[in-house]
Write an enzyme that holds these catalytic residues in place. Structure first.
Site, PDB file in Angstrom:
ATOM      1  N   GLY A  39       0.784  23.843  18.875  1.00  0.00           N
ATOM      2  CA  GLY A  39       2.010  23.543  18.132  1.00  0.00           C
ATOM      3  C   GLY A  39       1.829  23.488  16.623  1.00  0.00           C
ATOM      4  O   GLY A  39       2.767  23.159  15.898  1.00  0.00           O
TER       5      GLY A  39
ATOM      6  N   ASP B  48       8.423  36.815  11.080  1.00  0.00           N
ATOM      7  CA  ASP B  48       7.166  36.597  11.816  1.00  0.00           C
ATOM      8  C   ASP B  48       6.117  37.675  11.558  1.00  0.00           C
ATOM      9  O   ASP B  48       5.481  38.180  12.488  1.00  0.00           O
ATOM     10  CB  ASP B  48       7.442  36.508  13.328  1.00  0.00           C
TER      11      ASP B  48
ATOM     12  N   GLY C  45       7.374  27.635  20.270  1.00  0.00           N
ATOM     13  CA  GLY C  45       6.302  26.767  20.751  1.00  0.00           C
ATOM     14  C   GLY C  45       5.813  25.790  19.705  1.00  0.00           C
ATOM     15  O   GLY C  45       5.246  24.743  20.027  1.00  0.00           O
TER      16      GLY C  45
ATOM     17  N   GLY D 254       9.794  31.481  23.258  1.00  0.00           N
ATOM     18  CA  GLY D 254      10.485  30.363  22.618  1.00  0.00           C
ATOM     19  C   GLY D 254       9.677  29.757  21.491  1.00  0.00           C
ATOM     20  O   GLY D 254       8.523  30.120  21.248  1.00  0.00           O
TER      21      GLY D 254
ATOM     22  N   ASP E 236      10.215  39.807  20.268  1.00  0.00           N
ATOM     23  CA  ASP E 236      10.595  38.478  19.796  1.00  0.00           C
ATOM     24  C   ASP E 236      10.460  38.369  18.275  1.00  0.00           C
ATOM     25  O   ASP E 236      10.849  37.367  17.692  1.00  0.00           O
ATOM     26  CB  ASP E 236       9.747  37.388  20.479  1.00  0.00           C
ATOM     27  N   ASN E 237       9.900  39.398  17.647  1.00  0.00           N
ATOM     28  CA  ASN E 237       9.765  39.392  16.188  1.00  0.00           C
ATOM     29  C   ASN E 237      10.678  40.424  15.542  1.00  0.00           C
ATOM     30  O   ASN E 237      10.415  40.898  14.441  1.00  0.00           O
ATOM     31  CB  ASN E 237       8.302  39.652  15.793  1.00  0.00           C
TER      32      ASN E 237
ATOM     33  N   ARG F 153      16.875  36.882  17.879  1.00  0.00           N
ATOM     34  CA  ARG F 153      15.884  37.945  18.047  1.00  0.00           C
ATOM     35  C   ARG F 153      16.310  38.832  19.205  1.00  0.00           C
ATOM     36  O   ARG F 153      17.086  38.392  20.072  1.00  0.00           O
ATOM     37  CB  ARG F 153      14.527  37.315  18.395  1.00  0.00           C
TER      38      ARG F 153
HETATM   39  P1  AMP Z   1       4.259  34.718  17.003  1.00  0.00           P
HETATM   40  O1  AMP Z   1       3.207  35.703  17.329  1.00  0.00           O
HETATM   41  O2  AMP Z   1       3.892  33.768  15.897  1.00  0.00           O
HETATM   42  O3  AMP Z   1       5.568  35.324  16.783  1.00  0.00           O
HETATM   43  O4  AMP Z   1       4.348  33.760  18.290  1.00  0.00           O
HETATM   44  C1  AMP Z   1       4.522  34.231  19.606  1.00  0.00           C
HETATM   45  C2  AMP Z   1       4.803  33.080  20.532  1.00  0.00           C
HETATM   46  O5  AMP Z   1       3.694  32.169  20.583  1.00  0.00           O
HETATM   47  C3  AMP Z   1       5.990  32.226  20.171  1.00  0.00           C
HETATM   48  O6  AMP Z   1       6.562  31.791  21.359  1.00  0.00           O
HETATM   49  C4  AMP Z   1       5.368  31.081  19.419  1.00  0.00           C
HETATM   50  O7  AMP Z   1       6.172  29.938  19.425  1.00  0.00           O
HETATM   51  C5  AMP Z   1       4.093  30.863  20.204  1.00  0.00           C
HETATM   52  N1  AMP Z   1       3.021  30.244  19.413  1.00  0.00           N
HETATM   53  C6  AMP Z   1       2.274  30.837  18.459  1.00  0.00           C
HETATM   54  N2  AMP Z   1       1.363  29.976  17.976  1.00  0.00           N
HETATM   55  C7  AMP Z   1       1.529  28.808  18.622  1.00  0.00           C
HETATM   56  C8  AMP Z   1       0.869  27.520  18.585  1.00  0.00           C
HETATM   57  N3  AMP Z   1      -0.137  27.290  17.762  1.00  0.00           N
HETATM   58  N4  AMP Z   1       1.323  26.560  19.413  1.00  0.00           N
HETATM   59  C9  AMP Z   1       2.333  26.785  20.246  1.00  0.00           C
HETATM   60  N5  AMP Z   1       2.982  27.957  20.341  1.00  0.00           N
HETATM   61  C10 AMP Z   1       2.587  28.966  19.551  1.00  0.00           C
HETATM   62 MG    MG Z   2       7.285  35.295  16.689  1.00  0.00          MG
END
Ligand code: AMP
Ligand code: MG
Length: 492
Positions: free
Chosen positions: A127, A263, A93, A91, A253-254, A184
């Site tokens: 976040g 992403d 985040g 989700g 998820d990407n 996604r």
């Molecule tokens: P990503 O690799 O950017 O596609 O992220 C994978 C997952 O990690 C997703 O659920 C993002 O929302 C979560 N996520 C990545 N970085 C952060 C962060 N700094 N704080 C909270 N959630 C994160």
């Molecule tokens: Mg992602």
């Protein structure tokens, strides 16, 4: 005078139709928001006034902290396989969907924020996002778009004025991202895991309506959805392969249902041609290496198919057989898209000799060329521009790049006999791509407060095909040694 958006600008249709898949949430305050970059053309396309977005109020709108009445941001739920391991709850985040806009062409587009603070999906994360990685998304999405590759876009990057703790303390940022949607493969995996088939069906109907409307009229709409997504993804990955793009983190998820790139955190472009190229520091097994992208996308589509099984056929064993058969679409569409792309790159799209060439012959010719390039780890982007010169009768620029000259001459003879169209080649083979050393240089400068190198790089890659005097360094490979050690980081 600048105009603020109307209160009816952002539609919350996703949240209304699929309330089980969202959590209403608000953006964190930004201590001192400063607009770093804005894509004026994209803003106008979306019916937003760039002059207003540059005002303090507009900049706060872009961080989600001052929204028109009635806008209800949500964090979207999704699951996903990360490096092959399943996570039932990922989700948004650190992201929020502000809502949907209708652009000037009448298309629905998501307006979404990344780096806008912790949400209930944040798990251990803070976040937040740092200026560098958000600007990387701006540079790379601008380049992909200019290269004709479907992609999510960066409307703006705003420095929040806050600090983000990574390996060092970095300036924080919010990216305002625009996408055909944020559906996604992982969204379907999440819906499937709820065991609520009605929810899964509503999600699939939403996706069909939004991205693949022809599937609605098919005999089996959900099977047609699977096939349409397979085709969209096959065409997307083939385009990445044509420009030497390595996404870097092709988790489920990407992977979008729309067929847009999304992403691409640790992404990078190939320089010396080698299918085994990996840039991401966390991809130690090379799962998402350049040459693995088609196979891994097919694997991701198999996860999509699994999520759709309850909609395909009541008898799940039969559903598996039907879905497996449908997944064959990916391979066929990929081969066709690869051949079409290579035909264009080799200037063989038209003409009395080239026009009648079968796909298999184009693939054979393209693969022989790639073997030559691999042998000497030739700069992939430069090689195709040098071939453009060869098509004009000057072979030397290409011969200088390769090691095996007899093989190169034999290949050139074979190809030139087909009378390739040099001008057509120069319209599809870029001069300027976001080369890794230039991206690093621009992001380092921007992080330290100097946006000039970033502006020059974005200018170069936003018109990638026209040779422009003064931009020579944007066309040149990295200095000796840079590529051997270069790694990208997710920046999370
Ligand atoms: P990503 O690799 O950017 O596609 O992220 C994978 C997952 O990690 C997703 O659920 C993002 O929302 C979560 N996520 C990545 N970085 C952060 C962060 N700094 N704080 C909270 N959630 C994160
Ligand atoms: Mg992602």
């Amino acid at each position: 005078m600048s105009t603020a958006p109307s209160t009816s600008l952002l539609d919350d249709r996703y949240a209304r139709e699929l309330p089980e898949l969202v959590v209403p949430w608000s953006a964190a305050e930004a201590p001192d928001p400063q607009l770093l970059v804005l894509d004026d053309d994209l803003a106008r396309d979306l019916g937003l006034d760039p002059d207003w977005l540059r005002t303090p109020e507009g900049t706060r709108f872009l961080t989600g902290t001052a929204l028109p009445d009635g806008v209800r941001p949500v964090a979207q739920a999704y699951a996903g396989h990360q490096f092959g391991g399943y996570s039932p709850r990922l989700g948004d985040g650190r992201a929020l969907l502000l809502g949907e806009l209708t652009d000037r062409a009448g298309r629905r587009r998501d307006l979404h924020l990344k780096g806008s603070g912790r949400t209930p999906f944040a798990r251990g994360g803070d976040g937040l996002a740092a200026v560098g990685p958000m600007l990387r998304e701006h540079v790379v999405s601008t380049a992909l778009h200019a290269l004709g590759v479907p992609t999510t876009r960066a409307l703006a990057v705003v420095a929040t004025g806050g600090a983000v703790q990574r390996e060092s303390v970095l300036p924080g940022a919010v990216l305002a991202r625009v996408a055909a949607s944020h559906l996604r493969v992982g969204t379907f995996q999440y819906a499937r895991a709820t065991d609520d088939v009605d929810l899964l069906r509503r999600l699939a109907d939403h996706a069909i309506e939004r991205h693949h409307p022809a599937a609605r009229d098919a005999e089996q709409p959900y099977l047609a959805l699977l096939e349409s997504v397979a085709v969209a993804q096959a065409e997307l990955v083939a385009r990445w392969m044509m420009i030497g793009f390595v996404h870097g983190v092709l988790n489920t998820d990407n992977v979008t249902i729309s067929g847009e790139s999304i992403d691409f955190g640790p992404c990078a472009f190939l320089e010396g041609y080698d299918p085994a190229t990996v840039f991401s520091s966390i991809d130690t097994g090379g799962r998402y290496a350049y040459g693995n992208q088609p196979a891994v996308t097919q694997w991701n589509l198999a996860r999509f198919a699994e999520a759709l099984l309850p909609l395909i056929e009541e008898d799940q064993e039969r559903a598996v057989a039907i879905a497996t058969e449908a997944l064959g679409t990916f391979g066929r569409a990929y081969v066709a898209a690869w051949a079409e792309g290579m035909r264009g790159k080799l200037g063989l799209a038209a003409g009395p000799l080239a026009g009648s060439l079968e796909d298999e012959a184009v693939i054979d010719l393209g693969q022989a060329l790639l073997e030559l390039l691999h042998g000497a780890r030739v700069d992939y982007t430069s090689a195709f521009r040098a071939l453009g010169q060869a098509a004009r009768g000057e072979r030397e620029a290409f011969r200088e790049l390769v090691l095996d000259l007899p093989a190169a001459d034999a290949w050139l003879d074979r190809w030139l006999a087909l009378a390739p169209d040099a001008d057509a080649m120069d319209r599809v083979n870029p001069v300027y791509i976001p080369r890794n050393h230039l991206v690093e240089e621009a992001l380092d400068a921007a992080t330290a407060g100097d946006l000039e190198p970033l502006r020059r790089l974005v200018d170069a890659v936003s018109r990638p095909f026209d040779v422009r005097p003064g931009l020579e360094r944007y066309a040149a490979p990295a200095p000796e040694g840079f590529g051997d050690t270069f790694q990208t980081f997710c920046g999370t």
